[in-house]
Design a protein around this motif. Structure first.
Motif, PDB file in Angstrom:
ATOM      1  N   LEU A  67       0.815  -1.208   0.000  1.00 45.17           N
ATOM      2  CA  LEU A  67       0.000   0.000   0.000  1.00 45.17           C
ATOM      3  C   LEU A  67       0.853   1.265   0.000  1.00 45.17           C
ATOM      4  N   HIS A  68       1.996   1.238   0.681  1.00 43.63           N
ATOM      5  CA  HIS A  68       2.868   2.418   0.735  1.00 43.63           C
ATOM      6  C   HIS A  68       3.803   2.486  -0.468  1.00 43.63           C
ATOM      7  N   ARG A  69       3.591   1.608  -1.447  1.00 43.65           N
ATOM      8  CA  ARG A  69       4.324   1.568  -2.712  1.00 43.65           C
ATOM      9  C   ARG A  69       5.840   1.495  -2.480  1.00 43.65           C
ATOM     10  N   PRO A  70       6.309   0.423  -1.843  1.00 43.33           N
ATOM     11  CA  PRO A  70       7.749   0.281  -1.586  1.00 43.33           C
ATOM     12  C   PRO A  70       8.523   0.018  -2.865  1.00 43.33           C
ATOM     13  N   GLN A  71       9.803   0.361  -2.845  1.00 44.89           N
ATOM     14  CA  GLN A  71      10.670   0.131  -3.996  1.00 44.89           C
ATOM     15  C   GLN A  71      11.476  -1.154  -3.880  1.00 44.89           C
ATOM     16  N   VAL A  72      11.543  -1.729  -2.681  1.00 43.55           N
ATOM     17  CA  VAL A  72      12.260  -2.983  -2.481  1.00 43.55           C
ATOM     18  C   VAL A  72      11.340  -3.967  -1.768  1.00 43.55           C
ATOM     19  N   LEU A  73      11.091  -5.118  -2.401  1.00 43.44           N
ATOM     20  CA  LEU A  73      10.198  -6.129  -1.851  1.00 43.44           C
ATOM     21  C   LEU A  73      11.013  -7.351  -1.451  1.00 43.44           C
ATOM     22  N   PHE A  74      10.921  -7.729  -0.189  1.00 46.49           N
ATOM     23  CA  PHE A  74      11.525  -8.961   0.293  1.00 46.49           C
ATOM     24  C   PHE A  74      10.380  -9.950   0.538  1.00 46.49           C
ATOM     25  N   LEU A  75      10.323 -10.998  -0.259  1.00 43.39           N
ATOM     26  CA  LEU A  75       9.197 -11.929  -0.229  1.00 43.39           C
ATOM     27  C   LEU A  75       9.687 -13.304   0.185  1.00 43.39           C
ATOM     28  N   ASP A  76       9.219 -13.773   1.326  1.00 39.46           N
ATOM     29  CA  ASP A  76       9.630 -15.073   1.876  1.00 39.46           C
ATOM     30  C   ASP A  76       8.462 -16.048   1.732  1.00 39.46           C
ATOM     31  N   GLU A  77       8.526 -16.904   0.740  1.00 32.73           N
ATOM     32  CA  GLU A  77       7.493 -17.907   0.461  1.00 32.73           C
ATOM     33  C   GLU A  77       6.101 -17.273   0.319  1.00 32.73           C
ATOM     34  N   PRO A  78       5.918 -16.326  -0.595  1.00 31.26           N
ATOM     35  CA  PRO A  78       4.615 -15.658  -0.714  1.00 31.26           C
ATOM     36  C   PRO A  78       3.498 -16.550  -1.252  1.00 31.26           C
ATOM     37  N   ILE A 119      12.830  -6.912  -6.383  1.00 33.32           N
ATOM     38  CA  ILE A 119      12.228  -8.022  -5.643  1.00 33.32           C
ATOM     39  C   ILE A 119      13.285  -9.079  -5.346  1.00 33.32           C
ATOM     40  N   LEU A 120      13.380  -9.459  -4.080  1.00 33.01           N
ATOM     41  CA  LEU A 120      14.181 -10.616  -3.676  1.00 33.01           C
ATOM     42  C   LEU A 120      13.201 -11.653  -3.159  1.00 33.01           C
ATOM     43  N   LEU A 121      13.136 -12.791  -3.844  1.00 32.79           N
ATOM     44  CA  LEU A 121      12.068 -13.775  -3.628  1.00 32.79           C
ATOM     45  C   LEU A 121      12.635 -15.116  -3.201  1.00 32.79           C
ATOM     46  N   THR A 122      12.161 -15.634  -2.074  1.00 29.10           N
ATOM     47  CA  THR A 122      12.459 -17.018  -1.713  1.00 29.10           C
ATOM     48  C   THR A 122      11.212 -17.854  -1.937  1.00 29.10           C
ATOM     49  N   SER A 123      11.403 -19.063  -2.437  1.00 29.45           N
ATOM     50  CA  SER A 123      10.266 -19.946  -2.665  1.00 29.45           C
ATOM     51  C   SER A 123      10.757 -21.370  -2.849  1.00 29.45           C
ATOM     52  N   HIS A 124       9.988 -22.322  -2.325  1.00 34.71           N
ATOM     53  CA  HIS A 124      10.255 -23.730  -2.582  1.00 34.71           C
ATOM     54  C   HIS A 124       9.524 -24.206  -3.830  1.00 34.71           C
ATOM     55  N   TYR A 125       8.695 -23.333  -4.416  1.00 36.02           N
ATOM     56  CA  TYR A 125       7.996 -23.669  -5.655  1.00 36.02           C
ATOM     57  C   TYR A 125       8.830 -23.150  -6.826  1.00 36.02           C
ATOM     58  N   MET A 126       9.470 -24.044  -7.555  1.00 37.41           N
ATOM     59  CA  MET A 126      10.338 -23.615  -8.636  1.00 37.41           C
ATOM     60  C   MET A 126       9.568 -22.881  -9.729  1.00 37.41           C
ATOM     61  N   ALA A 127       8.263 -23.132  -9.832  1.00 35.29           N
ATOM     62  CA  ALA A 127       7.459 -22.415 -10.830  1.00 35.29           C
ATOM     63  C   ALA A 127       7.500 -20.913 -10.567  1.00 35.29           C
ATOM     64  N   ASP A 128       7.548 -20.506  -9.287  1.00 34.05           N
ATOM     65  CA  ASP A 128       7.660 -19.081  -8.951  1.00 34.05           C
ATOM     66  C   ASP A 128       8.963 -18.507  -9.489  1.00 34.05           C
ATOM     67  N   ILE A 129      10.052 -19.213  -9.252  1.00 36.82           N
ATOM     68  CA  ILE A 129      11.374 -18.741  -9.649  1.00 36.82           C
ATOM     69  C   ILE A 129      11.502 -18.698 -11.168  1.00 36.82           C
ATOM     70  N   ILE A 130      11.068 -19.760 -11.833  1.00 38.16           N
ATOM     71  CA  ILE A 130      11.179 -19.832 -13.295  1.00 38.16           C
ATOM     72  C   ILE A 130      10.356 -18.728 -13.950  1.00 38.16           C
ATOM     73  N   ALA A 131       9.169 -18.449 -13.392  1.00 35.05           N
ATOM     74  CA  ALA A 131       8.271 -17.458 -13.995  1.00 35.05           C
ATOM     75  C   ALA A 131       8.753 -16.024 -13.791  1.00 35.05           C
ATOM     76  N   LEU A 132       9.459 -15.754 -12.683  1.00 36.75           N
ATOM     77  CA  LEU A 132       9.747 -14.363 -12.317  1.00 36.75           C
ATOM     78  C   LEU A 132      11.218 -13.971 -12.385  1.00 36.75           C
ATOM     79  N   CYS A 133      12.123 -14.926 -12.216  1.00 39.90           N
ATOM     80  CA  CYS A 133      13.524 -14.580 -11.969  1.00 39.90           C
ATOM     81  C   CYS A 133      14.443 -15.037 -13.105  1.00 39.90           C
ATOM     82  N   GLN A 134      15.274 -14.117 -13.575  1.00 39.34           N
ATOM     83  CA  GLN A 134      16.339 -14.490 -14.496  1.00 39.34           C
ATOM     84  C   GLN A 134      17.640 -14.781 -13.745  1.00 39.34           C
TER      85      GLN A 134
END
Length: 329
Positions: free
Chosen positions: A172-183, A210-225
Motif C-alpha cells: 500500500l505504501h508503494r515500496p521500492q524494495v520487496l523482500f518476499l519469503d514464500e509468498p 524483488i528478492l524472492l524465496t520460494s520452494h515452488y520452482m514455478a515461482d522462480i522460473i516465472a519471475l527470476c532471471q
C-alpha cells in the motif's frame, strides 16, 4: 548503483547447551554454557534497481535469517549491508517507507475485521492521505482481482484471497524494495499463478526490486532471471537461472519414440536408460557425447520421433544442494 548490497554478511546465534537429568537442569539454570551456530557466513552480493532475484536454499540454509538482516529485524554479527542507501538495522523512517517484507506463514491483517480496516491502519502508519489511499487500494485491488473481498472479515477469506490481501497491505505504501519469503506457500496452482502475475505486473509498473524465496520452482522460473543459491549459510551460486544448467547439469535428456518396441538389452549400448515405457524411451546422455549418441540412434534404430531437452531445473538445483559447493558441483 546497487539498491541492495551486502559484503561479508554473517549471523551467529549463541545456543544454550543443556545436559539431561536433574543435575544438568540445575547446572543449566545456574551456569549456562553456550555454543555458537553460524546461520549465515560471509554472504556478499549486489542487486540492481528493478531486478527480480530468486533466493534459493534448503530449509535451514539461512534464507530467512538473511532477509531479516536485510530488513533490519535482526542485527548482523559480521559484515556490512545497505538497502536503498540505508543501514537496515537503524530502522530509519525513510528506510521503512521504501521496503516491505512479506512472509507466507505470517499475517498482518486483523483476523476478525474486514481487510479494508487493516488497510486503513496501514495508511495511517505511512501517512497516506484519504484520496491517495482510495486510489492505491483501487489500483492494487484491480491488479489482484480482490475488490469484492475487501469488505469481508479476513477469517472468511480463502487462503489465496488472504495472501492477495496481505500483498495489498504490504504494498500500500508503494515500496521500492520487496523482500518476499514464500509468498505462495500453501496456495493452490491457480492462486500461485495469480500471485506471480501480480508480482510481475507490479515490478514492470513501478520498477520495484524483488528478492524472492520460494520452494515452488514455478515461482522462480516465472519471475527470476537471476538466482542466489545459499547452502549451510554460504552463498554457493550467484548468476543467471539458465546458467545453472550449463554449470551444474553436464548431461541432457534424450526422449525417443520408436516405430517398434525395443528391450532394455537392445538399448543398453546407447547410454543410461532412465525410462522405458512401451515404444518410448528416455536416455541420460553426457553433453560431450550427445551428438555422437543421437547420430548412432538415428542410424541404427527405427525412430519415429526424437527430442533433446535440459533436465528439470528442480533436479539441477537439488543436485547442487546435495553436493553443497560450487567447486564440486
Amino acid at each position: 548503483m546497487a539498491i541492495v548490497e551486502t559484503e561479508g554478511l554473517g549471523k551467529v546465534y549463541p545456543v544454550a547447551m543443556k545436559e539431561p537429568t536433574l543435575k544438568g537442569t540445575l547446572r543449566h539454570f545456574l551456569r549456562r554454557t553456550y555454543r555458537n551456530i553460524e546461520a549465515v557466513k560471509g554472504v556478499s552480493f549486489q542487486i540492481e534497481p528493478g531486478e527480480v532475484v530468486g533466493f534459493l536454499g534448503p530449509n535451514g540454509a539461512g534464507k530467512t535469517t538473511t532477509l531479516k538482516m536485510l530488513t533490519g529485524l535482526i542485527h548482523p554479527s559480521a559484515g556490512q549491508v545497505r538497502v536503498a542507501g540505508h543501514v537496515p538495522f537503524k530502522r530509519e523512517t525513510a528506510f521503512l517507507k521504501q521496503i516491505t517484507l512479506v512472509m507466507g506463514q505470517k499475517q498482518q491483517l486483523i483476523w476478525d475485521l474486514p481487510a479494508l480496516d487493516s488497510l486503513r491502519i496501514n495508511a495511517a502508519v505511512y501517512d497516506i492521505s484519504e484520496r491517495e489511499f482510495r486510489y492505491r487500494v483501487e489500483e492494487l485491488a484491480n491488479m489482484l482481482a480482490l475488490h469484492e473481498k475487501l469488505t469481508q472479515p479476513v477469517r472468511k477469506l480463502s487462503l489465496g484471497e488472504r495472501m492477495k490481501a496481505e500483498l495489498l497491505a504490504a504494498l500500500l505504501h508503494r515500496p521500492q524494495v520487496l523482500f518476499l519469503d514464500e509468498p505462495t506457500l500453501g496456495l493452490d496452482v491457480n492462486a500461485q499463478a495469480a500471485v506471480r502475475d501480480f508480482l510481475r505486473e507490479y515490478n514492470q509498473r513501478y520498477g520495484a526490486t524483488i528478492l524472492l524465496t520460494s520452494h515452488y520452482m514455478a515461482d522462480i522460473i516465472a519471475l527470476c532471471q537471476r538466482v542466489l543459491l545459499i547452502h549451510q549459510g554460504q552463498l554457493i551460486y550467484d548468476g543467471r537461472l539458465d546458467g545453472l544448467l550449463d554449470r551444474f547439469a553436464p548431461y541432457r535428456q534424450v526422449q525417443i519414440e520408436f516405430k517398434c518396441p525395443y528391450s532394455q538389452l537392445d538399448l543398453a549400448a546407447y547410454g543410461e536408460l532412465s525410462r522405458l515405457d512401451g515404444q518410448t524411451a528416455c536416455f541420460t546422455v553426457q553433453r560431450e557425447a550427445l551428438t555422437g549418441t543421437v547420430s548412432r540412434i538415428l542410424a541404427e534404430l527405427d525412430v519415429l520421433d526424437l527430442t533433446v531437452q535440459d533436465p528439470p531445473i528442480e533436479e539441477v538445483i537439488g543436485r547442487v544442494f546435495e553436493v553443497g559447493t560450487v567447486a564440486s558441483a
